[in-house]
Design an enzyme around this catalytic site. Structure first.
Site, PDB file in Angstrom:
ATOM      1  N   CYS A  33       0.831  -1.200   0.000  1.00  0.00           N
ATOM      2  CA  CYS A  33       0.000   0.000   0.000  1.00  0.00           C
ATOM      3  C   CYS A  33       0.876   1.266   0.000  1.00  0.00           C
ATOM      4  CB  CYS A  33      -0.996  -0.022   1.155  1.00  0.00           C
ATOM      5  SG  CYS A  33      -2.308   1.224   0.977  1.00  0.00           S
ATOM      6  N   GLU A  78      -2.600  -8.310   3.734  1.00  0.00           N
ATOM      7  CA  GLU A  78      -3.058  -8.740   5.056  1.00  0.00           C
ATOM      8  C   GLU A  78      -4.579  -8.712   5.192  1.00  0.00           C
ATOM      9  OE1 GLU A  78      -2.800  -4.280   5.495  1.00  0.00           O
ATOM     10  OE2 GLU A  78      -1.765  -5.858   4.382  1.00  0.00           O
ATOM     11  N   HIS A  94      -3.870  -4.556  -0.152  1.00  0.00           N
ATOM     12  CA  HIS A  94      -3.439  -5.018   1.164  1.00  0.00           C
ATOM     13  C   HIS A  94      -3.434  -6.550   1.204  1.00  0.00           C
ATOM     14  CE1 HIS A  94      -3.461  -1.251   3.547  1.00  0.00           C
ATOM     15  NE2 HIS A  94      -4.341  -0.851   2.636  1.00  0.00           N
TER      16      HIS A  94
END
Length: 216
Positions: free
Chosen positions: A85, A196, A194
């Site tokens: 990001c 995650e 992202h």
């Protein structure tokens, strides 16, 4: 193997840490994962993950004030490196967000989605671009192993990177026009989305990073 997640005060750090730890369980390679604000730990790490979330000017200021800038530049030159990001945006020369100078590892600029942003039917699209979107793999890369083309990943951003050299573009998404969302060269891989927050596909990318030797 030691993996350093850089903590410069910006980003969804604990979520990134938990995701990398989960990815470690998917590989046979033993790894120690640390969240660190210590430049010496970053220098000593075998691999580096550079997350980020929020405004790029604040992230760059925090990086400089933390003393981690040189450790990041060192890692970019010589070890497997994953930017996420804003951590990916910081790798470029500059950004329209506050006219911020980046680290300059990649030639190019970070640009804001134009306003108004309209889809093919003339309907206004929201900025930031937020939610799930498909990623079109424009080049093969070891980190895409096991990830289907047009797989979905999670995005939250108002700015996107526009590389000067299109050869570094590894993946694109559309909003509504194509934009680069994954870039890489040599030992560096970076994504606008992202990992995650991207469930199984994000874990596969992180697993591949853990196993990656840094060669494209």
């Amino acid at each position: 193997m030691n993996i350093a997640i850089i903590d410069y005060g910006m980003g969804n750090l604990h979520s990134v840490l938990k995701s990398v730890q989960a990815a470690c369980t998917l590989t046979a390679k033993p790894a120690t994962v640390v969240l660190t604000a210590d430049p010496d730990t970053v220098y000593a790490a075998d691999k580096v993950i550079f997350p980020g979330q929020g405004a790029m000017p604040d992230c760059m200021k925090s990086l400089q004030q933390s003393g981690l800038g040189e450790a990041v530049r060192d890692a970019l030159q010589r070890k497997p490196f994953f930017g996420i990001c804003v951590g990916a945006q910081l790798l470029f020369e500059s950004s329209e967000e506050g006219e911020t100078a980046g680290l300059g590892h990649f030639a190019g600029r970070v640009k804001r989605f134009r306003q108004p942003l309209l889809d093919a039917d003339g309907q206004k699209l929201k900025v930031p671009h937020m939610g799930w979107n498909t990623v079109r793999q424009t080049q093969s890369h070891p980190l895409f192993a096991g990830v289907a083309d047009e797989a979905r990943f999670y995005f939250v951003h108002s700015y996107y990177f526009a590389p000067q050299d299109e050869k570094i573009i590894l993946g694109q998404s559309d909003y509504p026009e194509p934009f680069a969302c994954a870039v890489g060269r040599d030992n560096v891989f970076a994504t606008q989305f992202h990992t995650e927050k991207s469930h199984d596909n994000g874990l596969i990318l992180l697993k591949n990073f853990i196993e990656w030797d840094g060669a494209a």
